[in-house]
Design a protein around this motif. Structure first.
Motif, PDB file in Angstrom:
ATOM      1  N   HIS A  29       0.795  -1.231   0.000  1.00 18.49           N
ATOM      2  CA  HIS A  29       0.000   0.000   0.000  1.00 18.49           C
ATOM      3  C   HIS A  29       0.829   1.283   0.000  1.00 18.49           C
ATOM      4  CE1 HIS A  29      -2.761   3.147   1.351  1.00 18.49           C
ATOM      5  NE2 HIS A  29      -3.656   2.458   0.674  1.00 18.49           N
ATOM      6  N   TRP A  33       0.566   4.044  -2.908  1.00 25.07           N
ATOM      7  CA  TRP A  33       0.202   5.439  -2.665  1.00 25.07           C
ATOM      8  C   TRP A  33       1.215   6.365  -3.329  1.00 25.07           C
ATOM      9  CZ3 TRP A  33      -3.618   8.492  -1.396  1.00 25.07           C
ATOM     10  CH2 TRP A  33      -3.343   9.808  -1.049  1.00 25.07           C
ATOM     11  N   ALA A  43      -4.487  13.963  -3.775  1.00 28.30           N
ATOM     12  CA  ALA A  43      -4.777  12.918  -2.794  1.00 28.30           C
ATOM     13  C   ALA A  43      -6.106  12.229  -3.120  1.00 28.30           C
ATOM     14  CB  ALA A  43      -4.805  13.501  -1.386  1.00 28.30           C
ATOM     15  N   HIS A  44      -7.093  13.005  -3.514  1.00 31.08           N
ATOM     16  CA  HIS A  44      -8.396  12.431  -3.846  1.00 31.08           C
ATOM     17  C   HIS A  44      -8.288  11.467  -5.032  1.00 31.08           C
ATOM     18  CE1 HIS A  44     -12.729  12.141  -4.351  1.00 31.08           C
ATOM     19  NE2 HIS A  44     -12.553  12.427  -5.622  1.00 31.08           N
ATOM     20  N   GLU A  47      -6.395   8.294  -4.058  1.00 26.76           N
ATOM     21  CA  GLU A  47      -7.257   7.350  -3.337  1.00 26.76           C
ATOM     22  C   GLU A  47      -8.164   6.605  -4.307  1.00 26.76           C
ATOM     23  OE1 GLU A  47      -9.288   9.724  -0.416  1.00 26.76           O
ATOM     24  OE2 GLU A  47      -7.462  10.041   0.746  1.00 26.76           O
ATOM     25  N   ASP A  48      -8.731   7.335  -5.264  1.00 27.10           N
ATOM     26  CA  ASP A  48      -9.584   6.699  -6.275  1.00 27.10           C
ATOM     27  C   ASP A  48      -8.793   5.672  -7.090  1.00 27.10           C
ATOM     28  OD1 ASP A  48     -11.755   8.184  -5.457  1.00 27.10           O
ATOM     29  OD2 ASP A  48     -11.683   9.594  -7.155  1.00 27.10           O
ATOM     30  N   GLN A  51      -8.204   2.577  -5.011  1.00 31.99           N
ATOM     31  CA  GLN A  51      -9.455   1.801  -4.930  1.00 31.99           C
ATOM     32  C   GLN A  51      -9.681   1.032  -6.227  1.00 31.99           C
ATOM     33  OE1 GLN A  51     -10.230   1.489  -1.637  1.00 31.99           O
ATOM     34  NE2 GLN A  51     -12.339   1.601  -2.291  1.00 31.99           N
ATOM     35  N   THR A  78      -1.848  -0.035 -10.273  1.00 31.66           N
ATOM     36  CA  THR A  78      -2.062   1.282  -9.680  1.00 31.66           C
ATOM     37  C   THR A  78      -1.663   2.382 -10.653  1.00 31.66           C
ATOM     38  OG1 THR A  78      -1.681   0.382  -7.465  1.00 31.66           O
ATOM     39  CG2 THR A  78      -1.504   2.772  -7.715  1.00 31.66           C
TER      40      THR A  78
END
Length: 181
Positions: A29, A33, A43-44, A47-48, A51, A78
């Motif tokens: 993780h 990130w 950051a938004h 995160e999407d 996910q 990712t």
């Protein structure tokens, strides 16, 4: 995580064990990130992307080939998810995104300013160059892992990294940021 433990967790995850999959994700993780935030700059959106990557990985866990490291597979997923978010963002005109240029006259720390300048410089690179430099510098992948991810020879990765670093340095110098020693 050692290789034997990773392979055992992968095998269990492929048999439907969600806890094993969660353990694999926990291990990867932090670097996921780093890749997502570096690609998206938000950051938004990061995160999407994470996910989306986790959902995709869970749906496709049976496609994972144990010759590779699970973490490398996750960085690739990712990175692709983050790039997809960027592509979608580019389809929306800037005046409809709610994004405003940073007010450079506002008092903010040098570190934040440098981060913004680096992100803007990264955004000037073509996708394959930006991805290569992010995978190398932020995710810590080897040349071989980047080559496998980008499906190109190692020599191409080295060339892309060299060109990306040169263009980044030019962009940073143009923005008035001192280059690191």
């Amino acid at each position: 995580m050692d290789r034997a433990t990773e392979l055992e967790l992968v095998e269990r995850a492929q048999a439907g064990d969600q806890k094993a999959f969660a353990a694999l994700i926990r291990e990867a993780h932090r670097r996921m990130w780093a890749v997502a935030i570096s690609v998206t700059g938000s950051a938004h959106d990061a995160e999407d992307a994470i996910q989306d990557a986790m959902i995709s990985a869970w749906k496709n866990i049976n496609r994972f080939k144990p010759e590779a490291r699970f973490s490398t597979w996750m960085y690739r997923i990712t990175s692709n998810a983050a790039l997809q978010i960027l592509r979608k963002r580019r389809e929306i005109p800037d005046d409809q995104t709610g994004y405003d240029d940073v007010d450079s006259s506002a008092p903010i720390s040098q570190e934040v300013t440098s981060t913004i300048v680096v992100r803007e410089a990264l955004n000037t690179l073509g996708d394959e160059f930006r991805e290569a430099i992010i995978l190398r510098e932020y995710a810590g992948l080897t040349y071989d892992e980047i080559a496998a991810h980008q499906e190109v020879p190692v020599a191409t990765v080295k060339s892309r990294l060299n060109r990306a670093r040169t263009k980044l340095k030019e962009a940073l110098v143009a923005a008035g940021v001192d280059s690191p020693h």
